[in-house]
Design an enzyme around this catalytic site. Structure first.
Site, PDB file in Angstrom:
ATOM      1  N   ASN A   1      29.161  29.832  32.680  1.00 26.32           N
ATOM      2  CA  ASN A   1      29.743  29.510  31.378  1.00 26.32           C
ATOM      3  C   ASN A   1      31.078  30.240  31.301  1.00 26.32           C
ATOM      4  O   ASN A   1      31.111  31.434  31.021  1.00 26.32           O
ATOM      5  CB  ASN A   1      28.776  29.975  30.275  1.00 26.32           C
ATOM      6  CG  ASN A   1      29.372  29.802  28.887  1.00 26.32           C
ATOM      7  OD1 ASN A   1      30.401  29.158  28.716  1.00 26.32           O
ATOM      8  ND2 ASN A   1      28.713  30.391  27.890  1.00 26.32           N
ATOM      9  N   TRP A   2      32.148  29.499  31.566  1.00 26.62           N
ATOM     10  CA  TRP A   2      33.467  30.146  31.601  1.00 26.62           C
ATOM     11  C   TRP A   2      33.962  30.522  30.208  1.00 26.62           C
ATOM     12  O   TRP A   2      34.955  31.230  30.073  1.00 26.62           O
ATOM     13  CB  TRP A   2      34.489  29.217  32.258  1.00 26.62           C
ATOM     14  CG  TRP A   2      34.324  29.028  33.734  1.00 26.62           C
ATOM     15  CD1 TRP A   2      33.328  29.516  34.543  1.00 26.62           C
ATOM     16  CD2 TRP A   2      35.201  28.285  34.602  1.00 26.62           C
ATOM     17  NE1 TRP A   2      33.541  29.123  35.846  1.00 26.62           N
ATOM     18  CE2 TRP A   2      34.675  28.367  35.910  1.00 26.62           C
ATOM     19  CE3 TRP A   2      36.371  27.553  34.390  1.00 26.62           C
ATOM     20  CZ2 TRP A   2      35.298  27.752  37.003  1.00 26.62           C
ATOM     21  CZ3 TRP A   2      36.980  26.943  35.472  1.00 26.62           C
ATOM     22  CH2 TRP A   2      36.454  27.043  36.768  1.00 26.62           C
ATOM     23  N   LYS A   3      33.302  29.983  29.172  1.00 29.67           N
ATOM     24  CA  LYS A   3      33.765  30.191  27.788  1.00 29.67           C
ATOM     25  C   LYS A   3      35.234  29.773  27.675  1.00 29.67           C
ATOM     26  O   LYS A   3      35.657  28.861  28.391  1.00 29.67           O
ATOM     27  CB  LYS A   3      33.513  31.635  27.351  1.00 29.67           C
ATOM     28  CG  LYS A   3      32.071  32.074  27.628  1.00 29.67           C
ATOM     29  CD  LYS A   3      31.669  33.324  26.944  1.00 29.67           C
ATOM     30  CE  LYS A   3      30.220  33.638  27.303  1.00 29.67           C
ATOM     31  NZ  LYS A   3      29.708  34.814  26.616  1.00 29.67           N
TER      32      LYS A   3
ATOM     33  N   HIS B   1      24.662  27.654  22.120  1.00 30.49           N
ATOM     34  CA  HIS B   1      25.049  29.002  22.554  1.00 30.49           C
ATOM     35  C   HIS B   1      25.201  29.901  21.326  1.00 30.49           C
ATOM     36  O   HIS B   1      25.672  29.460  20.272  1.00 30.49           O
ATOM     37  CB  HIS B   1      26.358  28.948  23.354  1.00 30.49           C
ATOM     38  CG  HIS B   1      26.658  30.252  24.021  1.00 30.49           C
ATOM     39  ND1 HIS B   1      27.218  31.303  23.344  1.00 30.49           N
ATOM     40  CD2 HIS B   1      26.417  30.687  25.283  1.00 30.49           C
ATOM     41  CE1 HIS B   1      27.327  32.341  24.180  1.00 30.49           C
ATOM     42  NE2 HIS B   1      26.842  31.989  25.358  1.00 30.49           N
TER      43      HIS B   1
ATOM     44  N   GLU C   1      27.284  32.080  20.508  1.00 34.06           N
ATOM     45  CA  GLU C   1      28.633  32.196  19.942  1.00 34.06           C
ATOM     46  C   GLU C   1      28.917  31.007  19.026  1.00 34.06           C
ATOM     47  O   GLU C   1      29.579  31.154  17.991  1.00 34.06           O
ATOM     48  CB  GLU C   1      29.670  32.298  21.079  1.00 34.06           C
ATOM     49  CG  GLU C   1      29.618  33.673  21.736  1.00 34.06           C
ATOM     50  CD  GLU C   1      30.038  33.699  23.191  1.00 34.06           C
ATOM     51  OE1 GLU C   1      30.677  32.746  23.676  1.00 34.06           O
ATOM     52  OE2 GLU C   1      29.712  34.700  23.868  1.00 34.06           O
TER      53      GLU C   1
ATOM     54  N   GLU D   1      18.943  33.923  25.902  1.00 34.44           N
ATOM     55  CA  GLU D   1      20.089  34.832  25.906  1.00 34.44           C
ATOM     56  C   GLU D   1      20.014  35.762  24.693  1.00 34.44           C
ATOM     57  O   GLU D   1      20.445  35.378  23.590  1.00 34.44           O
ATOM     58  CB  GLU D   1      21.397  34.041  25.850  1.00 34.44           C
ATOM     59  CG  GLU D   1      21.618  33.124  27.030  1.00 34.44           C
ATOM     60  CD  GLU D   1      23.096  32.857  27.256  1.00 34.44           C
ATOM     61  OE1 GLU D   1      23.569  33.098  28.367  1.00 34.44           O
ATOM     62  OE2 GLU D   1      23.777  32.440  26.309  1.00 34.44           O
TER      63      GLU D   1
ATOM     64  N   GLY E   1      27.826  39.728  27.017  1.00 39.30           N
ATOM     65  CA  GLY E   1      29.165  40.307  27.105  1.00 39.30           C
ATOM     66  C   GLY E   1      29.217  41.792  26.786  1.00 39.30           C
ATOM     67  O   GLY E   1      30.292  42.353  26.619  1.00 39.30           O
TER      68      GLY E   1
ATOM     69  N   SER F   1      24.852  39.505  30.425  1.00 38.46           N
ATOM     70  CA  SER F   1      25.307  40.563  31.343  1.00 38.46           C
ATOM     71  C   SER F   1      24.617  40.528  32.709  1.00 38.46           C
ATOM     72  O   SER F   1      24.335  41.579  33.287  1.00 38.46           O
ATOM     73  CB  SER F   1      25.173  41.942  30.687  1.00 38.46           C
ATOM     74  OG  SER F   1      25.980  42.005  29.514  1.00 38.46           O
TER      75      SER F   1
ATOM     76  N   GLY G   1      28.131  34.457  32.065  1.00 35.34           N
ATOM     77  CA  GLY G   1      29.437  34.433  31.403  1.00 35.34           C
ATOM     78  C   GLY G   1      30.461  35.190  32.232  1.00 35.34           C
ATOM     79  O   GLY G   1      31.000  34.675  33.214  1.00 35.34           O
ATOM     80  N   GLY G   2      30.711  36.442  31.850  1.00 34.21           N
ATOM     81  CA  GLY G   2      31.763  37.249  32.481  1.00 34.21           C
ATOM     82  C   GLY G   2      31.751  37.221  34.006  1.00 34.21           C
ATOM     83  O   GLY G   2      32.800  37.035  34.644  1.00 34.21           O
TER      84      GLY G   2
HETATM   85  P1  PGA Z   1      27.698  37.285  29.783  1.00 32.46           P
HETATM   86  O1  PGA Z   1      27.565  35.924  28.930  1.00 32.46           O
HETATM   87  O2  PGA Z   1      27.164  37.000  31.162  1.00 32.46           O
HETATM   88  O3  PGA Z   1      29.185  37.577  29.791  1.00 32.46           O
HETATM   89  O4  PGA Z   1      26.906  38.318  29.058  1.00 32.46           O
HETATM   90  C1  PGA Z   1      26.451  35.075  29.056  1.00 32.46           C
HETATM   91  C2  PGA Z   1      26.599  33.896  28.122  1.00 32.46           C
HETATM   92  O5  PGA Z   1      27.083  34.078  27.002  1.00 32.46           O
HETATM   93  O6  PGA Z   1      26.224  32.749  28.472  1.00 32.46           O
END
Ligand code: PGA
Length: 253
Positions: free
Chosen positions: A9-11, A95, A97, A167, A173, A212, A233-234
């Protein structure tokens, strides 16, 4: 055995150049012998670039969001059929967010899930509790409510062609990963809820962990019985980290 999935997930990160370079570095790092499905979800505007770069590879393409309407007066929005047209097979829905910042409540998430499937996309349904909810001891309740909203709207059969991602919001993050045991407990609850409707569908359902995940903690998480890969994500923005996570998922005993 369920084949694990590792999804990037590149966001809201990237550029056309990064899209080309990151995908090519990931593709070079992957080993054909690993038993894992790899999925990349770039921002909408880079999906086409990604699709060209992915041609001839086994890496799957997904989006991070969709609008559930088939078309019409929805300025700035993207429909499921547009994503299919660009070569997407998957789309992330719900998600945290989006739930927290863009008003995607359980009803919106359920509508997105249904619209994605109607267009032939596999929804990756995200669920998870906040830190406050975990501290109140209501993690299972929160996750089951989020899941039930989709079960009610779509029916259990829909989960034969879907992926769930657990999640915990406090782990996204933040560098704070759920322990493998904490994650496994919630994954088991999720599978149990689905099993209450269909044992077969629950047994086949891939449930990813997100929050994470890194190369260094992936193996311990993916080694748990109900964790079938990760939503990253990251660490998905760094080819070597992402490939290490794919290796961890793809080389489980
Ligand atoms: P993260 O994000 O790996 O940066 O914690 C995961 C996500 O939000 O899908």
């Amino acid at each position: 055995m369920r084949k694990p999935i590792v999804a990037a997930n590149w966001k809201m990160h990237g550029s056309r150049q990064m899209t080309r370079e990151l995908i090519s570095a990931v593709d070079e790092g992957l080993d054909n012998g690993w038993s894992v499905e790899v999925l990349v979800c770039p921002p909408f505007v880079y999906i086409d670039e990604a699709s060209k770069q992915l041609a001839g590879t086994d890496i799957l393409l997904g989006a991070q969001h969709l609008n559930p309407n088939p078309g019409g007066a929805h300025t700035g929005e993207i429909s499921a059929s547009m994503l299919v047209d660009l070569g997407c097979s998957h789309v992330i829905v719900g998600h945290s967010e989006r739930r927290a910042m863009y008003g995607d409540d359980d009803q919106v998430v359920a509508a997105n899930f249904v619209a994605a499937q109607e267009a032939g996309l596999v929804p990756v349904l995200c669920v998870g509790e906040s830190l406050e909810e975990r501290e109140q001891g209501i993690t299972d309740q929160v996750v089951c409510e989020q899941l039930s909203a989709v079960l009610d709207a779509a029916g259990v059969e829909a989960f034969a062609n879907a992926v769930v991602a657990y999640e915990p919001v406090w782990a996204i993050g933040t560098g704070k990963t759920a322990t493998p045991e904490q994650a496994q407990a919630v994954h088991k609850t999720i599978r149990g809820l689905i099993a209450g409707h269909s044992d077969k569908i629950a047994g086949d359902l891939r449930i990813l962990y997100g929050g994470s995940v890194k190369g260094s903690n992936a193996q311990a998480l993916f080694g748990m019985p109900d964790i079938d890969g990760g939503l990253i994500g990251g660490a998905s923005l760094k080819a070597d980290e992402f490939v290490a996570i794919c290796a961890a998922a793809g080389t489980l005993e």
